[in-house]
Scaffold this active site. Structure first.
Site, short mmCIF file in Angstrom:
data_model
loop_
_atom_site.label_atom_id
_atom_site.label_comp_id
_atom_site.label_asym_id
_atom_site.label_seq_id
_atom_site.Cartn_x
_atom_site.Cartn_y
_atom_site.Cartn_z
N SER A 138 0.85 -1.19 0.00
CA SER A 138 0.00 0.00 0.00
C SER A 138 0.89 1.23 0.00
O SER A 138 2.02 1.19 0.50
CB SER A 138 -0.88 0.03 1.26
OG SER A 138 -1.52 1.29 1.37
N TYR A 151 -0.96 -0.45 10.51
CA TYR A 151 -1.24 -0.84 9.11
C TYR A 151 -0.07 -0.37 8.22
O TYR A 151 0.45 -1.15 7.40
CB TYR A 151 -2.55 -0.21 8.64
CG TYR A 151 -2.90 -0.54 7.21
CD1 TYR A 151 -3.35 -1.81 6.85
CD2 TYR A 151 -2.80 0.42 6.20
CE1 TYR A 151 -3.68 -2.12 5.53
CE2 TYR A 151 -3.12 0.13 4.89
CZ TYR A 151 -3.55 -1.14 4.56
OH TYR A 151 -3.88 -1.44 3.25
N1 LIG Z 1 -8.85 -0.82 -0.61
C1 LIG Z 1 -7.81 -0.01 -0.53
O1 LIG Z 1 -7.93 1.24 -0.50
C2 LIG Z 1 -6.42 -0.59 -0.51
C3 LIG Z 1 -5.31 0.27 -0.74
C4 LIG Z 1 -4.04 -0.25 -0.67
C5 LIG Z 1 -3.84 -1.58 -0.42
N2 LIG Z 1 -4.91 -2.40 -0.20
C6 LIG Z 1 -4.66 -3.81 0.12
O2 LIG Z 1 -5.35 -4.63 -0.81
C7 LIG Z 1 -5.63 -5.88 -0.19
C8 LIG Z 1 -7.08 -6.28 -0.46
O3 LIG Z 1 -7.93 -5.34 0.14
P1 LIG Z 1 -9.38 -4.96 -0.44
O4 LIG Z 1 -9.37 -3.51 -0.58
O5 LIG Z 1 -9.71 -5.81 -1.59
O6 LIG Z 1 -10.28 -5.29 0.83
P2 LIG Z 1 -11.44 -6.37 1.06
O7 LIG Z 1 -12.44 -6.27 -0.03
O8 LIG Z 1 -11.87 -6.17 2.47
O9 LIG Z 1 -10.70 -7.77 0.91
C9 LIG Z 1 -9.84 -8.28 1.92
C10 LIG Z 1 -9.50 -9.70 1.53
O10 LIG Z 1 -8.57 -10.22 2.50
C11 LIG Z 1 -9.03 -11.49 2.89
N3 LIG Z 1 -8.60 -11.82 4.24
C12 LIG Z 1 -8.71 -11.07 5.37
N4 LIG Z 1 -8.27 -11.77 6.43
C13 LIG Z 1 -7.89 -12.99 5.96
C14 LIG Z 1 -7.37 -14.15 6.55
N5 LIG Z 1 -7.12 -14.24 7.87
N6 LIG Z 1 -7.11 -15.23 5.77
C15 LIG Z 1 -7.36 -15.18 4.44
N7 LIG Z 1 -7.84 -14.11 3.81
C16 LIG Z 1 -8.11 -13.03 4.57
C17 LIG Z 1 -10.55 -11.41 2.80
O11 LIG Z 1 -11.08 -12.73 2.63
P3 LIG Z 1 -11.96 -13.53 3.69
O12 LIG Z 1 -12.54 -12.56 4.65
O13 LIG Z 1 -12.95 -14.26 2.83
O14 LIG Z 1 -10.96 -14.47 4.30
C18 LIG Z 1 -10.72 -10.61 1.54
O15 LIG Z 1 -10.66 -11.46 0.42
C19 LIG Z 1 -5.27 -5.73 1.28
O16 LIG Z 1 -3.99 -6.31 1.51
C20 LIG Z 1 -5.19 -4.23 1.48
O17 LIG Z 1 -4.31 -3.87 2.51
C21 LIG Z 1 -6.19 -1.94 -0.26
#
Ligand SMILES: NC(=O)c1ccc[n+]([C@@H]2O[C@H](COP(=O)([O-])OP(=O)(O)OC[C@H]3O[C@@H](n4cnc5c(N)ncnc54)[C@H](OP(=O)(O)O)[C@@H]3O)[C@@H](O)[C@H]2O)c1
Length: 243
Positions: A138, A151
């Protein structure tokens, strides 16, 4: 890498960014192993994919669960070409509010989770003398702010880990490593936040510019489809309108 028929593992495939990445890899001919805890969501996603795919129940905070998941993937496909580490949590908190369990969970999932999946994928990539690991970090790993301490530290760790992985794995085993550093993406990630004071201070539902998850998926496709001699190290992506 030519993507057709390549075996790609995507963790966090039930979420906004992970599901977009899985769809784009599938569109480009990969067979995708969809990993997360929400198996029902993965099964719905699987129905949208064109190529053969695999649903893998995986909790990246459990070494046992990750090991079982990689056993299932290797039993099915015998090899892993691409690992995209997307699973992550973002329970932002002010340090003064002492959300210890959320701090620990952030490190458990975001940092230790990647160590577990790399441990699962490396033997196959080492044997093949080829592979590509993409870590979704990120911009918060580089640009810190109040409420984002743990984070941000978890994502800074991933950026540092990616750099060190390139040093060790690229010359000896021809394994590429890319870290992708998105700014704000329009997903459910902010629902992890429970710190009331922080939620009062910041309007996460506001109309700030946000990226579509497809923008991150396109970056993954760009990195993994580049020529063999090109290792895309890092990609930092922000929405237009944000500095
Ligand atoms: N959205 C943003 O603004 C943003 C910006 C920069 C980076 N990111 C990064 O992008 C990634 C995905 O985020 P997103 O925005 O797509 O959020 P999201 O829609 O909340 O997705 C989070 C994902 O992580 C999985 N997860 C959480 N805890 C887990 C565990 N213990 N074991 C396995 N899977 C787990 C969830 O799956 P389950 O709950 O089904 O296990 C879900 O598939 C993250 O690493 C986040 O830090 C996001």
């Amino acid at each position: 890498m030519e993507m057709k028929n390549k075996i790609a593992v995507v963790t966090g495939a039930s979420g906004g960014i992970g599901s977009a990445i899985a769809k784009h890899l599938d569109n480009n001919g990969c067979k995708v192993a969809l990993a997360a805890r929400s198996v029902d969501i993965l099964e719905s996603l699987q129905k949208e994919l064109k190529n053969p795919s695999l649903v893998v129940a995986m909790d990246v905070s459990s070494s046992e669960s990750v090991a079982q998941g990689f056993d299932k993937i290797l039993n099915e496909y015998n090899t892993i070409d691409i690992l995209v580490n997307v699973a992550g949590v973002m329970p932002l908190t002010y340090l003064k509010n002492l959300h210890l369990e959320e701090w620990l969970q952030t490190i458990e999932v975001n940092v230790k989770g990647i160590l577990r999946t790399v441990h699962g994928a490396l033997p196959s990539m080492k044997d093949n003398k080829k592979g590509h690991i993409v870590n979704i970090a990120s911009v918060d790993g580089k640009e810190l702010y109040k409420g984002g301490a743990v984070y941000g530290a978890s994502k800074a760790a991933i950026i540092a880990l990616s750099r060190a992985m390139r040093m060790e794995l690229s010359p000896e085993f021809n394994i590429k490593v890319t870290s992708i550093e998105p700014g704000t993406v329009d997903t459910d990630l902010r629902q992890d936040i429970t710190d009331k004071e922080l939620l009062e201070d910041k309007d996460y539902g506001g109309d700030e510019p946000k990226l579509d998850a497809d923008a991150i998926a396109r970056a993954v496709v760009y990195a993994v489809s580049e020529a063999d001699e090109v290792n895309v190290n890092e990609i930092l992506i922000k929405p237009t309108g944000k500095s």
